[in-house]
Design an enzyme around this catalytic site. Structure first.
Site, mmCIF file in Angstrom:
data_model
loop_
_atom_site.group_PDB
_atom_site.id
_atom_site.type_symbol
_atom_site.label_atom_id
_atom_site.label_comp_id
_atom_site.label_asym_id
_atom_site.label_seq_id
_atom_site.Cartn_x
_atom_site.Cartn_y
_atom_site.Cartn_z
ATOM 1 N N GLU A 111 -5.936 -8.291 0.703
ATOM 2 C CA GLU A 111 -6.498 -7.934 2.018
ATOM 3 C C GLU A 111 -7.967 -7.580 1.852
ATOM 4 O O GLU A 111 -8.331 -6.820 0.950
ATOM 5 C CB GLU A 111 -5.780 -6.732 2.643
ATOM 6 C CG GLU A 111 -4.408 -7.006 3.202
ATOM 7 C CD GLU A 111 -3.810 -5.788 3.913
ATOM 8 O OE1 GLU A 111 -4.597 -4.906 4.352
ATOM 9 O OE2 GLU A 111 -2.581 -5.708 4.015
ATOM 10 N N GLU A 145 0.799 -1.230 0.000
ATOM 11 C CA GLU A 145 0.000 0.000 0.000
ATOM 12 C C GLU A 145 0.834 1.285 0.000
ATOM 13 O O GLU A 145 0.851 2.039 0.983
ATOM 14 C CB GLU A 145 -0.947 0.001 1.195
ATOM 15 C CG GLU A 145 -1.956 -1.126 1.170
ATOM 16 C CD GLU A 145 -2.968 -1.055 2.293
ATOM 17 O OE1 GLU A 145 -4.021 -1.710 2.179
ATOM 18 O OE2 GLU A 145 -2.719 -0.345 3.296
#
Length: 445
Positions: A355, A166
């Site tokens: 995720e 991320e």
């Protein structure tokens, strides 16, 4: 909906991160990370929670891997701690740190569990932050040296590698808003950090492929489905700008499209930090992309928000239900929308959802955690993944966030995302009803 609906090649897993679970923050030669430094500053973590021990995964990993096996989960995604392996970020490796991941990888394989390794999940060595961290272009060589070290050590056993976790979040929250480590603010920190993170994915991706020719190399990206608050042209335009920043800024340069400055002119500031030849260094043909989605964002035009001209309209102000402990709207269609969005890029071979999960107010009562909200969340989101797959979109796997309750960055221990409940005082583990459901689903035919 049963597991067989997804086909035999679909990858199922669970994800975690070193800093959030390992503890042992200064044990066996480990150096401090930026998160150790940040979390020890007064007022940076809610309720003053301290990550020094977290789930003690460093010592208790066999117990936690046993839960992975008990739930019939074939793939376990975890990250390596850069300062545990290289206490100063560069230089001589720490043998005890390297040995720990040898034991973890070997133990997973012995249990029939495939390790998926993330190189960088936000725990930059503090020694490198002292030299500028991600805002210093030297981070490319620092990360490459670290990647070469671990590739040589574990490349004979680890096939699946992710370069960064991320980049939107760790550069935005850590180098622009200052709410995450290292706590820096402003575009003069954000733009160089963002550009170097983008360059690093291609740079290290090429290195991993050279060191481990049979490796499957990817990187993971946070993403949120962006919806305008209404049909006003200003809101629609604001949503487009927000989508450009949140969902497109990091992926498109890697795909050879360059930074999307045409749709967000304030991004032109990043060009100050580009050098001759960077346009050719940015693209990399990853084997897969990991997308990480939890909710959608509803966006309004805002004259008062600099650079973006848009602001998120929080779920609580919209009075929508249900919401998670993080205040995020439960909106299962968001994961379908993001799979569809990323599938529209023609040069991404595979997409994995690396995720997806939710925090709810879990309570241990008589040895049981009845987390029905999480069960419903997982069921509804996995159903949307199946919808995307059946419509022909490019999704090949799904990983739940996360295995155990853990240290949730600046939120501390309050938000519980785990399939396994952790009593942080006693370290007692209890499989939640959601973990039982996931295990039953994965054992179904």
């Amino acid at each position: 909906m049963v597991k067989a609906d997804f086909g035999t090649d679909f990858q199922w897993g669970v994800s975690s991160a070193a800093f959030q679970t390992e503890g042992a923050w200064d044990a066996d030669g480990k150096g401090p990370s930026i998160w150790d430094t940040f979390a020890h500053r007064k007022g940076k973590i809610k309720r003053g929670h301290c990550p020094d021990i977290t789930c003690d995964f460093y010592r208790r990993y066999p117990e936690d891997v046993a839960f992975v096996k008990r739930m019939h989960i074939p793939n376990f995604r975890f990250s390596l701690s850069w300062p545990r392996i290289l206490p100063n970020g560069i230089g001589k490796p720490n043998d005890k740190g390297l040995d720990f991941y040898d034991r973890l990888i070997d133990h997973c394989l012995a249990q029939g569990i495939m390790p998926w390794v993330t190189l960088y999940h936000w725990d930059l060595p503090q020694a490198l932050q002292d030299r500028g961290g991600w805002a210093n272009r030297d981070v490319l060589s620092w990360l490459s040296d670290y990647a070469a070290c671990v590739a040589k050590r574990y490349g004979d056993r680890v096939i699946h590698w992710m370069v960064l976790n991320e980049p939107t979040v760790f550069t935005g929250a850590g180098y622009f808003f200052g709410v995450h480590a290292p706590g820096l603010t402003g575009l003069r920190n954000f733009f160089p950090a963002a550009h170097h993170a983008t360059l690093a994915m291609g740079e290290v991706g090429r290195l991993l492929r050279l060191e481990i020719p049979e490796a499957s190399v990817g990187s993971t990206f946070s993403c949120s489905s962006i919806h305008p608050a209404g049909s006003r042209r200003k809101d629609v335009a604001a949503a487009k700008r927000a989508d450009t920043l949140i969902n497109r800024m990091f992926i498109e340069p890697l795909l050879g499209m360059g930074y999307p400055v045409a749709d967000l002119k304030s991004l032109r500031g990043i060009e100050k930090y580009m050098r001759a030849g960077d346009d050719a260094l940015l693209p990399f043909d990853f084997d897969f992309i990991g997308i990480q989605n939890y909710t959608r964002e509803v966006v309004r035009h805002s004259f008062f928000v600099p650079y973006l001209g848009a602001r998120i309209w929080p779920a609580k102000h919209r009075r929508v239900q249900p919401v998670t402990e993080m205040g995020w709207e439960v909106y299962p269609e968001a994961i379908y929308e993001m799979i569809k969005k990323f599938s529209a890029y023609s040069n991404i071979p595979k997409i994995y959802v690396t995720e997806n999960g939710a925090a709810f107010p879990d309570t241990l009562v008589n040895g049981r955690v009845s987390d029905d909200q999480r069960v419903q969340y997982l069921q509804s989101h996995i159903a949307q993944v199946l919808r995307a797959k059946r419509e022909g979109y490019n999704v090949h796997g799904y990983f739940v966030w996360t295995l155990t309750d853990n240290f949730e960055w600046s939120e501390g221990y309050h938000p519980r995302f785990g399939l396994v409940h952790v009593d942080f005082d006693t370290q007692l583990r209890t499989l939640k009803d959601s973990g039982k459901w996931y295990g039953q689903f994965l054992s179904s035919q």
